[in-house]
Design an enzyme around this catalytic site. Structure first.
Site, PDB file in Angstrom:
ATOM      1  CB  SER A 132     -26.198  23.465  -0.626  1.00  7.39           C
ATOM      2  OG  SER A 132     -27.267  23.296   0.272  1.00  7.39           O
ATOM      3  CD  GLU A 361     -26.034  12.047   6.412  1.00  7.84           C
ATOM      4  OE1 GLU A 361     -26.092  11.160   5.557  1.00  7.84           O
ATOM      5  OE2 GLU A 361     -26.054  11.833   7.628  1.00  7.84           O
TER       6      GLU A 361
HETATM    7  N1  COS Z   1     -20.106  10.247  -6.626  1.00  6.96           N
HETATM    8  C1  COS Z   1     -18.941  10.352  -7.295  1.00  6.96           C
HETATM    9  N2  COS Z   1     -18.601  11.461  -8.004  1.00  6.96           N
HETATM   10  C2  COS Z   1     -19.492  12.462  -8.030  1.00  6.96           C
HETATM   11  C3  COS Z   1     -20.709  12.412  -7.358  1.00  6.96           C
HETATM   12  C4  COS Z   1     -21.014  11.226  -6.649  1.00  6.96           C
HETATM   13  N3  COS Z   1     -22.170  11.086  -6.010  1.00  6.96           N
HETATM   14  N4  COS Z   1     -21.399  13.552  -7.572  1.00  6.96           N
HETATM   15  C5  COS Z   1     -20.626  14.311  -8.348  1.00  6.96           C
HETATM   16  N5  COS Z   1     -19.481  13.652  -8.624  1.00  6.96           N
HETATM   17  C6  COS Z   1     -18.370  14.126  -9.466  1.00  6.96           C
HETATM   18  C7  COS Z   1     -18.898  14.616 -10.804  1.00  6.96           C
HETATM   19  O1  COS Z   1     -18.975  13.559 -11.739  1.00  6.96           O
HETATM   20  C8  COS Z   1     -17.847  15.623 -11.197  1.00  6.96           C
HETATM   21  O2  COS Z   1     -16.719  14.924 -11.663  1.00  6.96           O
HETATM   22  P1  COS Z   1     -15.833  15.467 -12.889  1.00  6.96           P
HETATM   23  O3  COS Z   1     -15.280  16.791 -12.426  1.00  6.96           O
HETATM   24  O4  COS Z   1     -14.797  14.430 -13.089  1.00  6.96           O
HETATM   25  O5  COS Z   1     -16.771  15.621 -14.045  1.00  6.96           O
HETATM   26  C9  COS Z   1     -17.451  16.263  -9.873  1.00  6.96           C
HETATM   27  O6  COS Z   1     -17.769  15.269  -8.867  1.00  6.96           O
HETATM   28  C10 COS Z   1     -18.206  17.551  -9.599  1.00  6.96           C
HETATM   29  O7  COS Z   1     -19.595  17.249  -9.624  1.00  6.96           O
HETATM   30  P2  COS Z   1     -20.730  18.370  -9.813  1.00  6.96           P
HETATM   31  O8  COS Z   1     -20.338  19.256 -10.966  1.00  6.96           O
HETATM   32  O9  COS Z   1     -22.046  17.697  -9.885  1.00  6.96           O
HETATM   33  O10 COS Z   1     -20.576  19.215  -8.474  1.00  6.96           O
HETATM   34  P3  COS Z   1     -21.358  20.474  -7.918  1.00  6.96           P
HETATM   35  O11 COS Z   1     -20.383  21.418  -7.364  1.00  6.96           O
HETATM   36  O12 COS Z   1     -22.317  20.982  -8.938  1.00  6.96           O
HETATM   37  O13 COS Z   1     -22.127  19.893  -6.629  1.00  6.96           O
HETATM   38  C11 COS Z   1     -23.991  19.014  -5.324  1.00  6.96           C
HETATM   39  C12 COS Z   1     -23.174  19.054  -6.655  1.00  6.96           C
HETATM   40  C13 COS Z   1     -24.781  20.267  -5.048  1.00  6.96           C
HETATM   41  C14 COS Z   1     -24.939  17.851  -5.575  1.00  6.96           C
HETATM   42  C15 COS Z   1     -23.048  18.705  -4.121  1.00  6.96           C
HETATM   43  O14 COS Z   1     -22.248  19.825  -3.816  1.00  6.96           O
HETATM   44  C16 COS Z   1     -23.825  18.289  -2.880  1.00  6.96           C
HETATM   45  O15 COS Z   1     -24.240  17.134  -2.743  1.00  6.96           O
HETATM   46  N6  COS Z   1     -24.043  19.223  -1.935  1.00  6.96           N
HETATM   47  C17 COS Z   1     -24.672  18.922  -0.668  1.00  6.96           C
HETATM   48  C18 COS Z   1     -23.648  18.673   0.351  1.00  6.96           C
HETATM   49  C19 COS Z   1     -24.193  17.986   1.568  1.00  6.96           C
HETATM   50  O16 COS Z   1     -24.931  17.020   1.460  1.00  6.96           O
HETATM   51  N7  COS Z   1     -23.792  18.444   2.713  1.00  6.96           N
HETATM   52  C20 COS Z   1     -24.262  17.810   3.924  1.00  6.96           C
HETATM   53  C21 COS Z   1     -23.404  18.077   5.059  1.00  6.96           C
HETATM   54  S1  COS Z   1     -23.945  17.081   6.410  1.00  6.96           S
HETATM   55  S2  COS Z   1     -22.633  15.653   6.267  1.00  6.96           S
END
Ligand code: COS
Length: 377
Positions: A132, A361
């Site tokens: 995650s 995902e």
């Molecule tokens: N699109 C574009 N940019 C995004 C974004 C998106 N959907 N989501 C986050 N960002 C950007 C943020 O704006 C932030 O940018 P800045 O550093 O410029 O401010 C940066 O990316 C980091 O975002 P955030 O702080 O929200 O990141 P986290 O580490 O807290 O992670 C989650 C957020 C948990 C939502 C993410 O790690 C996630 O989706 N994890 C699941 C992964 C997954 O689905 N794995 C599946 C594998 S099977 S293919």
């Protein structure tokens, strides 16, 4: 007979309805396939889906726009007929998602092959220590002359072992955490890349753990900019999460049809459907299916009409549709009595198939996090 009334919703255009009709005919003629050898089944399906033009929709043309409603419709219909066909279709899109959205002309040559069904794609994101939490990615990519050298491990990689091409996310170190990652295009036959474990799961499909030991890639392998890998991965997931919901919806519709057929079947003491409690369960199932469809096609429509980001809508669609499908399928099993848990009965297979969709995902709690951040921002 699955409900097709939703195709009249204003989310769709005539071309979507036409495609849905043609795909129903294709599925009736070609599915299900024999899944006993998952590698062969996947190769066969990718070749057939490519040959007959369906995989064209898994990739974007030079403008970098994917038609999310089409992707969702295809996944829903394929999943309703055969979850394995949905898997084969979907992974071509997810695997090449980064190239569709951010790829150079040279990288898009791979897209031509994955869309034709002559190459199989995989998305190498998850790691043993970064599921995650993508920002914890430990695979490193170090500069090596004009190119890069990658070392690390990726796990639970769909199509791992049979893919010809992967997009891999690795740490290039521009900053700590999410801002220090980059995306690379990595052909499966690159020296130093190996499959160290094939992973067997409750609804089997090609899945593996990969190891990279000093994998050398040219500078042209970089997809997007350095330090942009997290955003590339999130953009890909935003596009494909509604489609996971759509696959779940396809499973739920099949389970619902089986439950209705079962409930209406005559029995000496009267059909199950004569009992109000059974009617209540069927009503709940119909309601959750429609609610899931509305969320999925709302997200897809929003993206198709030009929304810059649909993180919140995509997360809602994926979360609700996968959880709802699990409930619908569970109730369908219940209404089948002992037959519901019998190996080979449709609802028993669906019960196993749906489970992973609440994890891959982005697990359900990750979707809750994405929604909550949007609410609180
Ligand atoms: N699109 C574009 N940019 C995004 C974004 C998106 N959907 N989501 C986050 N960002 C950007 C943020 O704006 C932030 O940018 P800045 O550093 O410029 O401010 C940066 O990316 C980091 O975002 P955030 O702080 O929200 O990141 P986290 O580490 O807290 O992670 C989650 C957020 C948990 C939502 C993410 O790690 C996630 O989706 N994890 C699941 C992964 C997954 O689905 N794995 C599946 C594998 S099977 S293919």
């Amino acid at each position: 007979m699955a409900d097709k009334g939703f195709l009249d919703w204003p989310f769709f255009e005539p071309r979507h309805r036409d495609l849905a009709g043609r795909l129903e005919d294709w599925c009736a003629a070609h599915l299900p396939v024999d899944h006993r050898d998952v590698d062969d089944a996947c190769r066969e399906l990718v070749a057939a889906l490519g040959r007959d033009g369906w995989l064209v929709h898994t990739g974007a043309d030079a403008g970098g726009r994917l038609d999310i409603r089409t992707l969702c419709l295809i996944r829903e219909i394929l999943a309703r007929h055969d979850g394995f066909a949905d898997f084969a279709f979907a992974m071509q899109g997810l695997g090449m998602g980064a190239v569709s959205l951010f790829g150079t002309a040279g990288q898009r040559q791979w897209l031509d092959r994955t869309r034709a069904g002559t190459a199989i794609a995989g998305f190498a994101l998850t790691e043993p220590g970064a599921g995650s939490d993508v920002a914890a990615t430990a695979t490193v990519a170090e500069r090596d002359g004009d190119g890069w050298r990658l070392s690390g491990e990726k796990t639970y990689i769909s199509n791992g072992g049979i893919a010809d091409i992967y997009v891999v996310i690795a740490r290039t170190g521009e900053a700590p955490g999410a801002r220090g990652l980059s995306a690379f295009l990595m052909p499966a036959d690159t020296p130093g890349l190996s499959v160290v474990e094939r992973i067997d799961v409750m609804a089997p499909h090609p899945l593996a753990r990969l190891r990279m030991e000093g994998v050398a890639l040219p500078g042209a392998a970089l997809v997007g900019g350095t330090g942009e890998g997290f955003k590339v991965a999130m953009a890909v997931l935003d596009h494909f999460r509604p489609t996971v919901g759509a696959a779940a919806l396809g499973f739920a519709r099949r389970a619902f049809d089986a439950a209705v057929t079962r409930a209406k079947a005559p029995r000496p003491s009267g059909a199950l459907a004569d009992y109000q409690m059974v009617q209540g369960h069927l009503a709940d199932m119909a309601l959750t299916i429609d609610a899931a469809a509305l969320l999925i096609y709302r997200a897809a429509w929003a993206k198709d009409r030009g929304a810059a980001r649909i993180s919140r809508e995509a997360a809602m669609a994926k979360l609700y549709a996968t959880e709802a499908a699990q409930d619908v399928i569970d109730m369908a099993v219940q209404l089948h009595g002992g037959d519901g848990v019998r190996a080979g009965v449709a609802v028993e297979g669906l019960y196993r198939e749906i489970r992973a969709l609440r994890i891959y995902e982005g697990a359900s709690d990750v979707q809750r996090l994405v929604i909550a951040r949007s609410v609180l921002s």
